[in-house]
Scaffold this active site. Structure first.
Site, PDB file in Angstrom:
ATOM      1  N   LYS A   1      37.405  53.864  30.276  1.00 34.07           N
ATOM      2  CA  LYS A   1      37.093  52.450  30.527  1.00 34.07           C
ATOM      3  C   LYS A   1      37.396  52.145  31.993  1.00 34.07           C
ATOM      4  O   LYS A   1      38.552  52.007  32.395  1.00 34.07           O
ATOM      5  CB  LYS A   1      37.934  51.540  29.633  1.00 34.07           C
ATOM      6  CG  LYS A   1      37.376  50.128  29.606  1.00 34.07           C
ATOM      7  CD  LYS A   1      38.421  49.042  29.596  1.00 34.07           C
ATOM      8  CE  LYS A   1      38.892  48.604  30.933  1.00 34.07           C
ATOM      9  NZ  LYS A   1      37.933  47.924  31.819  1.00 34.07           N
TER      10      LYS A   1
ATOM     11  N   GLY B   1      46.845  50.859  37.470  1.00 33.45           N
ATOM     12  CA  GLY B   1      46.556  49.429  37.630  1.00 33.45           C
ATOM     13  C   GLY B   1      47.834  48.653  37.881  1.00 33.45           C
ATOM     14  O   GLY B   1      48.788  49.178  38.470  1.00 33.45           O
TER      15      GLY B   1
ATOM     16  N   GLU C   1      50.363  54.814  36.503  1.00 35.04           N
ATOM     17  CA  GLU C   1      50.476  54.707  37.961  1.00 35.04           C
ATOM     18  C   GLU C   1      50.275  53.235  38.286  1.00 35.04           C
ATOM     19  O   GLU C   1      49.219  52.675  37.997  1.00 35.04           O
ATOM     20  CB  GLU C   1      49.401  55.545  38.671  1.00 35.04           C
ATOM     21  CG  GLU C   1      49.586  57.039  38.521  1.00 35.04           C
ATOM     22  CD  GLU C   1      50.886  57.577  39.097  1.00 35.04           C
ATOM     23  OE1 GLU C   1      51.524  56.887  39.930  1.00 35.04           O
ATOM     24  OE2 GLU C   1      51.285  58.668  38.682  1.00 35.04           O
TER      25      GLU C   1
ATOM     26  N   CYS D   1      47.520  51.391  46.382  1.00 35.03           N
ATOM     27  CA  CYS D   1      48.899  51.327  45.884  1.00 35.03           C
ATOM     28  C   CYS D   1      49.832  52.061  46.828  1.00 35.03           C
ATOM     29  O   CYS D   1      51.040  51.854  46.778  1.00 35.03           O
ATOM     30  CB  CYS D   1      48.986  51.873  44.468  1.00 35.03           C
ATOM     31  SG  CYS D   1      48.323  53.516  44.310  1.00 35.03           S
TER      32      CYS D   1
ATOM     33  N   GLN E   1      41.288  38.141  43.875  1.00 34.30           N
ATOM     34  CA  GLN E   1      42.223  38.886  44.725  1.00 34.30           C
ATOM     35  C   GLN E   1      42.432  38.155  46.050  1.00 34.30           C
ATOM     36  O   GLN E   1      43.541  38.100  46.574  1.00 34.30           O
ATOM     37  CB  GLN E   1      41.702  40.318  44.949  1.00 34.30           C
ATOM     38  CG  GLN E   1      42.680  41.210  45.696  1.00 34.30           C
ATOM     39  CD  GLN E   1      43.984  41.456  44.937  1.00 34.30           C
ATOM     40  OE1 GLN E   1      43.979  41.775  43.755  1.00 34.30           O
ATOM     41  NE2 GLN E   1      45.115  41.280  45.612  1.00 34.30           N
TER      42      GLN E   1
ATOM     43  N   GLU F   1      54.214  43.091  45.106  1.00 32.49           N
ATOM     44  CA  GLU F   1      53.003  43.721  45.636  1.00 32.49           C
ATOM     45  C   GLU F   1      51.920  42.658  45.844  1.00 32.49           C
ATOM     46  O   GLU F   1      51.590  41.922  44.914  1.00 32.49           O
ATOM     47  CB  GLU F   1      52.494  44.789  44.662  1.00 32.49           C
ATOM     48  CG  GLU F   1      51.338  45.570  45.233  1.00 32.49           C
ATOM     49  CD  GLU F   1      50.847  46.692  44.312  1.00 32.49           C
ATOM     50  OE1 GLU F   1      50.621  46.427  43.115  1.00 32.49           O
ATOM     51  OE2 GLU F   1      50.695  47.821  44.802  1.00 32.49           O
TER      52      GLU F   1
HETATM   53  N1  LIG Z   1      48.384  50.485  41.666  1.00 31.35           N
HETATM   54  C1  LIG Z   1      47.098  50.366  41.752  1.00 31.35           C
HETATM   55  O1  LIG Z   1      46.403  51.323  42.049  1.00 31.35           O
HETATM   56  C2  LIG Z   1      46.466  49.078  41.442  1.00 31.35           C
HETATM   57  C3  LIG Z   1      47.204  47.911  41.373  1.00 31.35           C
HETATM   58  N2  LIG Z   1      46.589  46.748  41.095  1.00 31.35           N
HETATM   59  C4  LIG Z   1      47.408  45.530  41.062  1.00 31.35           C
HETATM   60  O2  LIG Z   1      47.035  44.767  39.949  1.00 31.35           O
HETATM   61  C5  LIG Z   1      46.648  43.445  40.342  1.00 31.35           C
HETATM   62  C6  LIG Z   1      45.570  42.937  39.411  1.00 31.35           C
HETATM   63  O3  LIG Z   1      44.462  43.788  39.397  1.00 31.35           O
HETATM   64  P1  LIG Z   1      43.699  44.029  38.060  1.00 31.35           P
HETATM   65  O4  LIG Z   1      42.438  44.706  38.283  1.00 31.35           O
HETATM   66  O5  LIG Z   1      43.637  42.717  37.311  1.00 31.35           O
HETATM   67  O6  LIG Z   1      44.699  45.053  37.346  1.00 31.35           O
HETATM   68  P2  LIG Z   1      44.796  45.422  35.831  1.00 31.35           P
HETATM   69  O7  LIG Z   1      46.043  46.160  35.603  1.00 31.35           O
HETATM   70  O8  LIG Z   1      44.548  44.219  35.015  1.00 31.35           O
HETATM   71  O9  LIG Z   1      43.533  46.391  35.632  1.00 31.35           O
HETATM   72  C7  LIG Z   1      43.580  47.804  35.606  1.00 31.35           C
HETATM   73  C8  LIG Z   1      42.753  48.323  34.436  1.00 31.35           C
HETATM   74  O10 LIG Z   1      43.376  47.934  33.198  1.00 31.35           O
HETATM   75  C9  LIG Z   1      42.420  47.254  32.396  1.00 31.35           C
HETATM   76  N3  LIG Z   1      43.107  46.281  31.527  1.00 31.35           N
HETATM   77  C10 LIG Z   1      43.411  44.991  31.812  1.00 31.35           C
HETATM   78  N4  LIG Z   1      44.050  44.418  30.757  1.00 31.35           N
HETATM   79  C11 LIG Z   1      44.148  45.370  29.798  1.00 31.35           C
HETATM   80  C12 LIG Z   1      44.706  45.391  28.477  1.00 31.35           C
HETATM   81  N5  LIG Z   1      45.297  44.320  27.942  1.00 31.35           N
HETATM   82  N6  LIG Z   1      44.626  46.525  27.769  1.00 31.35           N
HETATM   83  C13 LIG Z   1      44.045  47.630  28.307  1.00 31.35           C
HETATM   84  N7  LIG Z   1      43.486  47.669  29.534  1.00 31.35           N
HETATM   85  C14 LIG Z   1      43.555  46.553  30.288  1.00 31.35           C
HETATM   86  C15 LIG Z   1      41.493  46.627  33.394  1.00 31.35           C
HETATM   87  O11 LIG Z   1      40.276  46.241  32.814  1.00 31.35           O
HETATM   88  P3  LIG Z   1      39.366  45.079  33.455  1.00 31.35           P
HETATM   89  O12 LIG Z   1      39.463  45.208  34.918  1.00 31.35           O
HETATM   90  O13 LIG Z   1      38.036  45.403  32.959  1.00 31.35           O
HETATM   91  O14 LIG Z   1      39.908  43.833  32.909  1.00 31.35           O
HETATM   92  C16 LIG Z   1      41.337  47.753  34.395  1.00 31.35           C
HETATM   93  O15 LIG Z   1      40.446  48.727  33.916  1.00 31.35           O
HETATM   94  C17 LIG Z   1      46.220  43.616  41.771  1.00 31.35           C
HETATM   95  O16 LIG Z   1      46.276  42.436  42.465  1.00 31.35           O
HETATM   96  C18 LIG Z   1      47.214  44.626  42.246  1.00 31.35           C
HETATM   97  O17 LIG Z   1      48.425  43.990  42.555  1.00 31.35           O
HETATM   98  C19 LIG Z   1      45.250  46.709  40.856  1.00 31.35           C
HETATM   99  C20 LIG Z   1      44.475  47.816  40.928  1.00 31.35           C
HETATM  100  C21 LIG Z   1      45.035  49.092  41.250  1.00 31.35           C
HETATM  101  O1  LIG Z   2      46.315  56.627  49.190  1.00 30.99           O
HETATM  102  C1  LIG Z   2      45.564  57.285  48.480  1.00 30.99           C
HETATM  103  O2  LIG Z   2      44.914  58.244  48.929  1.00 30.99           O
HETATM  104  C2  LIG Z   2      45.449  56.984  47.017  1.00 30.99           C
HETATM  105  C3  LIG Z   2      45.824  55.588  46.694  1.00 30.99           C
HETATM  106  C4  LIG Z   2      45.666  55.242  45.269  1.00 30.99           C
HETATM  107  O3  LIG Z   2      45.556  56.060  44.423  1.00 30.99           O
HETATM  108  C5  LIG Z   2      45.636  53.833  44.859  1.00 30.99           C
HETATM  109  O4  LIG Z   2      45.717  52.955  45.714  1.00 30.99           O
HETATM  110  O5  LIG Z   2      45.495  53.574  43.642  1.00 30.99           O
END
Ligand SMILES: NC(=O)C1=CN([C@@H]2O[C@H](COP(=O)(O)OP(=O)(O)OC[C@H]3O[C@@H](n4cnc5c(N)ncnc54)[C@H](OP(=O)(O)O)[C@@H]3O)[C@@H](O)[C@H]2O)C=CC1
Ligand SMILES: O=C(O)CCC(=O)C(=O)O
Length: 479
Positions: A170, A223, A245, A279, A326, A381
């Protein structure tokens, strides 16, 4: 309309999501079918059914599939990079680099399918032999974020398939295009029915099915911390294996003896490239007194020269923020920083139209100075181009500040001192440590992951990926 891949068939969904270009919000890239709960469950059933065959497939079959996918991704990196830049907003060179990384990951794990070994040991008992082998887990659910729309799916999917698992993936609803392209490539490369299933759709609906369905043996998630905690709770409740992660509040320490040019380049790249939406981005620059003012002045100069514009336009340094939500979060943290008393030394303004007048989610890279460790902008973050500078008296204080965070993904130091570099590598409480390099931008063949609140479970990527995507068996045989 691009459809979901369930049991080897392209399937329409009850709804569709519109994939919008954040560089020009008038540009609709395409519509993508959104699966619902019953479709997600059908994908899990298809994966379950395919597992018996795929778990017994030969390493050569898995090599051939992954190698073919990797070759096609690499051959199409310019086109797929354009799609990625268009849907996520990172610049074209960054997007093409990400696609190339995804191709290389498939090639790497094609090789790992052939190399997966075990151990053969003598027993402590006479006349007994012991074998330690690794077996696939079963059905793995992959939940991926929007900020690396092809590399993160690739680094979860390739090892899952290489080691004989079936997958239901997903992707984030914001960036379905790159994940769909990956599904199309695997399908045409001859991936057997049900071995790989793509279910685009909402996290709260489709993601939730993957967390709760007892036929899903393991979940790999990247996420936010909040969703990561939901994943953990759901998996613990039914004893499924999981790997998380999540966020970072990554420090970069800049010492008096640093090469100023190296330090500024590493800090600007770490904090602002990919619009700060990594991240591994450095959001805290911890700078010792002797270099502080020169370093801040040089970073501000560099930021003024950065071109914030359409992600796909040649010469753009920083593309737009991924979406309205965002951007609102980034602006909220900029307001919080100001209210907390930090000095906004550069940027921080939203820009509604790019140089060609197209509407998009643009934000001038923001640098805060005179910040203190307790401020929210130094603890939470932001996930955007918003970076703080914290003063430190000396190396010891800088190290303590670097480690003073609930996160522990990546950490960097800019120094010409071998002694301080070696000490920092040993004492930084982070999963990845960089010396005179940006904290973001990692290799694909070595472990990726963090400590404390950033990650949970075995590392991703490289040979270490086998730890999550296989289960160990110990067999005893009487001679
Ligand atoms: N560490 C990282 O790499 C990342 C960190 N973030 C952080 O997260 C914040 C919000 O971003 P966001 O995209 O909303 O992050 P989310 O954690 O909500 O999304 C990550 C993934 O989880 C899915 N998801 C959301 N809710 C659920 C649930 N209840 N059960 C299962 N899967 C779920 C999302 O689906 P869908 O998007 O379809 O709702 C997406 O595929 C950002 O502002 C940032 O701070 C975000 C992205 C990457
Ligand atoms: O810095 C990178 O190359 C990877 C970063 C990453 O995986 C992320 O932001 O989710």
């Amino acid at each position: 309309m691009q459809r979901n891949l369930i049991g080897g068939e392209w399937v329409d969904g009850p709804r569709a999501s519109r994939n919008i270009n954040p560089s020009d919000t008038r540009d609709l890239i395409a519509e993508y079918a959104q699966a619902d709960g019953p479709q997600a469950r059908a994908a899990v059933a298809a994966a379950r059914e395919a597992f018996a065959g795929w778990s017994l497939s030969t390493p050569q079959q898995r090599f051939d599939l992954l190698d073919a996918a990797g070759s096609e991704i690499l051959a199409r990196k310019a086109e797929l990079g354009d799609l990625l830049a268009r849907e996520e907003g990172k610049t074209l060179p960054e997007a093409i680099g990400e696609v190339a990384r995804a191709g290389a990951i498939f090639k790497f794990f094609a090789g790992e399918a052939l190399r997966l070994g075990g151990e053969c040991l003598p027993s402590v008992r006479p006349g007994v032999g012991v074998e330690v082998t690794r077996e696939p887990l079963g059905v793995v659910g992959l939940i991926t974020p929007w900020n690396f729309p092809i590399a993160i799916p690739a680094w979860k999917l390739a090892p899952a398939l290489a080691f004989g698992n079936c997958v239901v993936m997903k992707p984030a609803d914001l960036v379905p295009g790159s994940a769909w392209a990956l599904a199309d490539i695997l399908h045409r490369a001859g991936c057997p029915k049900g071995v790989f299933n793509l279910v685009m759709g909402r996290g709260s609906e489709v993601g939730a099915v993957l967390l709760e369905d007892p036929r899903v043996d393991a979940i790999s998630f990247t996420g936010s911390v909040a969703t990561g905690q939901k994943v953990a709770a759901a998996c613990v409740a039914r004893m499924a294996k999981f790997q998380l992660e999540m966020g970072g509040k990554n420090p970069m320490v800049v010492l008096d003896d640093a090469d100023l040019g190296v330090a500024v380049t590493a800090a600007v790249n770490s904090g602002f490239f990919s619009t700060g939406q990594r991240c591994t981005a450095s959001s805290r620059l911890i700078v010792t007194e002797g270099i502080h003012d020169r370093f801040v002045a040089a970073v501000v100069e560099r930021l003024k020269a950065l071109k914030v514009d359409d992600a796909r336009k040649p010469g753009t340094d920083i593309g737009p923020v991924v979406d309205e939500k965002q951007l609102a979060q980034d602006l909220e943290y900029i307001a919080i920083g100001q209210a907390e008393g930090a000095t906004l030394a550069a940027g921080g303004e939203a820009v509604e139209r790019n140089a060609d007048g197209a509407p998009g989610h643009y934000l001038r890279p923001a640098l805060f100075t005179e910040t203190t460790p307790a401020m929210r902008i130094n603890r939470e973050e932001v996930f955007g181009p918003v970076v703080s500078v914290i003063r430190a008296k000396n190396y010891d204080e800088a190290l303590a500040l670097a480690n003073d965070t609930p996160f522990g993904l990546s950490a960097g130091i800019a120094t010409t001192s071998l002694k301080h570099a070696a000490h920092f590598k040993r004492h930084s409480q982070a999963g990845m440590v960089m010396v005179n390099l940006p904290t973001a931008g990692v290799d694909y063949h070595v472990p990726f992951g963090g400590r404390k609140g950033s990650s949970f479970g075995p590392r991703e990527q490289g040979r270490y990926a086998a730890e999550f995507y296989t289960v160990v068996k110990t067999a005893y045989t009487a001679a």
